[in-house]
Enzyme design. Structure first.
Site, PDB file in Angstrom:
ATOM      1  N   HIS A 166     -38.137  16.095 -13.467  1.00  0.00           N
ATOM      2  CA  HIS A 166     -39.599  16.216 -13.384  1.00  0.00           C
ATOM      3  C   HIS A 166     -39.946  16.591 -11.947  1.00  0.00           C
ATOM      4  O   HIS A 166     -39.315  16.080 -11.010  1.00  0.00           O
ATOM      5  CB  HIS A 166     -40.276  14.862 -13.670  1.00  0.00           C
ATOM      6  CG  HIS A 166     -40.594  14.582 -15.100  1.00  0.00           C
ATOM      7  ND1 HIS A 166     -40.545  13.305 -15.621  1.00  0.00           N
ATOM      8  CD2 HIS A 166     -41.013  15.392 -16.113  1.00  0.00           C
ATOM      9  CE1 HIS A 166     -40.904  13.348 -16.896  1.00  0.00           C
ATOM     10  NE2 HIS A 166     -41.185  14.595 -17.221  1.00  0.00           N
ATOM     11  N   CYS A 260     -43.986   7.611 -11.295  1.00  0.00           N
ATOM     12  CA  CYS A 260     -43.865   7.714 -12.755  1.00  0.00           C
ATOM     13  C   CYS A 260     -44.726   6.657 -13.450  1.00  0.00           C
ATOM     14  O   CYS A 260     -45.227   6.896 -14.547  1.00  0.00           O
ATOM     15  CB  CYS A 260     -42.421   7.516 -13.203  1.00  0.00           C
ATOM     16  SG  CYS A 260     -41.278   8.724 -12.553  1.00  0.00           S
TER      17      CYS A 260
HETATM   18  N1  ARG Z   1     -37.290   8.022 -19.270  1.00  0.00           N
HETATM   19  C1  ARG Z   1     -38.426   8.809 -18.942  1.00  0.00           C
HETATM   20  C2  ARG Z   1     -38.187  10.260 -19.329  1.00  0.00           C
HETATM   21  O1  ARG Z   1     -37.093  10.734 -19.118  1.00  0.00           O
HETATM   22  C3  ARG Z   1     -38.728   8.692 -17.486  1.00  0.00           C
HETATM   23  C4  ARG Z   1     -39.991   9.368 -17.085  1.00  0.00           C
HETATM   24  C5  ARG Z   1     -40.254   9.281 -15.624  1.00  0.00           C
HETATM   25  N2  ARG Z   1     -41.515   9.752 -15.287  1.00  0.00           N
HETATM   26  C6  ARG Z   1     -41.816  10.648 -14.344  1.00  0.00           C
HETATM   27  N3  ARG Z   1     -43.053  10.904 -14.090  1.00  0.00           N
HETATM   28  N4  ARG Z   1     -40.884  11.311 -13.714  1.00  0.00           N
HETATM   29  O2  ARG Z   1     -39.045  10.934 -19.835  1.00  0.00           O
END
Ligand code: ARG
Length: 268
Positions: A166, A260
């Site tokens: 991300h 996150c």
């Molecule tokens: N386990 C989640 C996923 O892979 C983690 C999300 C983390 N969020 C972020 N904004 N990077 O989607």
């Protein structure tokens, strides 16, 4: 002196937080999650925001959605308008409607994108642009939809390292003008774009990025940051920011950190 702009944040208690599937390289189904520790860390995050003078709203978690704590992924909210999400992974898809319902109840208009889009996970407003990550989750057509919806130019940036799946794991906005980022997470062309748009940016090492140091939340002065990102903490302090370490180590097991867990509700 760096100036604080008071913020409104939306978070979701990690009551049902767990690692039940693996959709990024941080997630291991065989590693147990300490829910009590996760709750304590999340509470300390919310308390820190309130102590800094910000407003924190929460929405009710739902059993069976272990990643729902990651509020940042649910939408991008700019100028009081909500661009909701359409998750890449099937396991996370139900989260989008739950967050959208919260926003509707709170009086916001909600737009649903046609393509995969993971909210602030990949869309970061900075420098008058929407910096828009792609490569693992959010698609380029969603960047264009966000640009059209908000009337703000979207700048597509290609992520190349699966650990930084991300955009918000590799880059955050320090204030309205400047960012901090880890160059190694981006394709060569995207790195050049960032250098051109943000010549004064704070750059971080891979170690700081692996410690989730770029998954930080800044109010323009205070930067809520992982205490393990020691190099970046020093650089931010040199540049006049005030690092505020908050440990969210339990969430690393799911590939997440402070940002996150935090959705910023930007109202005009
Ligand atoms: N386990 C989640 C996923 O892979 C983690 C999300 C983390 N969020 C972020 N904004 N990077 O989607």
């Amino acid at each position: 002196m760096r100036v604080v702009r008071p913020r409104r944040y939306l978070t979701c208690e990690p009551r049902f937080f767990d690692v039940k599937y693996a959709i990024n390289p941080w997630m291991r189904e065989d590693v147990p999650v300490d829910t009590a520790l996760a709750l304590a860390q999340w509470e300390s995050l919310c308390r820190t925001y309130r102590d800094l003078g910000h407003t924190v709203d929460t929405l009710e978690p739902v059993a069976g959605l272990p990643d729902m704590v990651f509020a940042a992924n649910a939408a991008l909210v700019l100028k009081g308008r909500v661009f909701r999400s359409r998750f890449h992974a099937e396991q996370r898809r139900p989260e989008a409607a739950l967050y959208a319902a919260w926003f509707k109840d709170a009086g916001f208009d909600v737009h649903e994108p046609e393509s995969v889009c993971e909210g602030e996970g990949d869309l970061v407003p900075a420098g008058g642009f929407i910096l828009a990550g792609t490569g693992f989750r959010t698609t380029v057509p969603a960047h264009q939809e966000a640009q059209e919806f908000f009337g703000v130019p979207a700048v597509s940036l290609r992520l190349v390292d699966p650990y930084f799946y991300h955009l918000d794991t590799a880059l955050f906005a320090l204030d309205d003008e400047n960012i901090a980022y880890y160059p190694g997470a981006f394709s060569p062309g995207s790195r050049e774009v960032l250098e051109r748009l943000f010549p004064d940016a704070v750059t971080a090492t891979r170690d700081d990025a692996m410690a989730f140091g770029l998954n930080s939340v800044s109010d323009g002065r205070h930067v809520v940051i992982a205490p393990q990102a020691t190099g970046l903490i020093g650089r931010l302090a040199e540049r006049g920011y005030v690092p505020v370490p908050v440990d969210l180590s339990e969430f690393r097991k799911a590939g997440g950190g402070a940002k996150c867990c935090t959705q910023e509700v930007r109202v005009p």
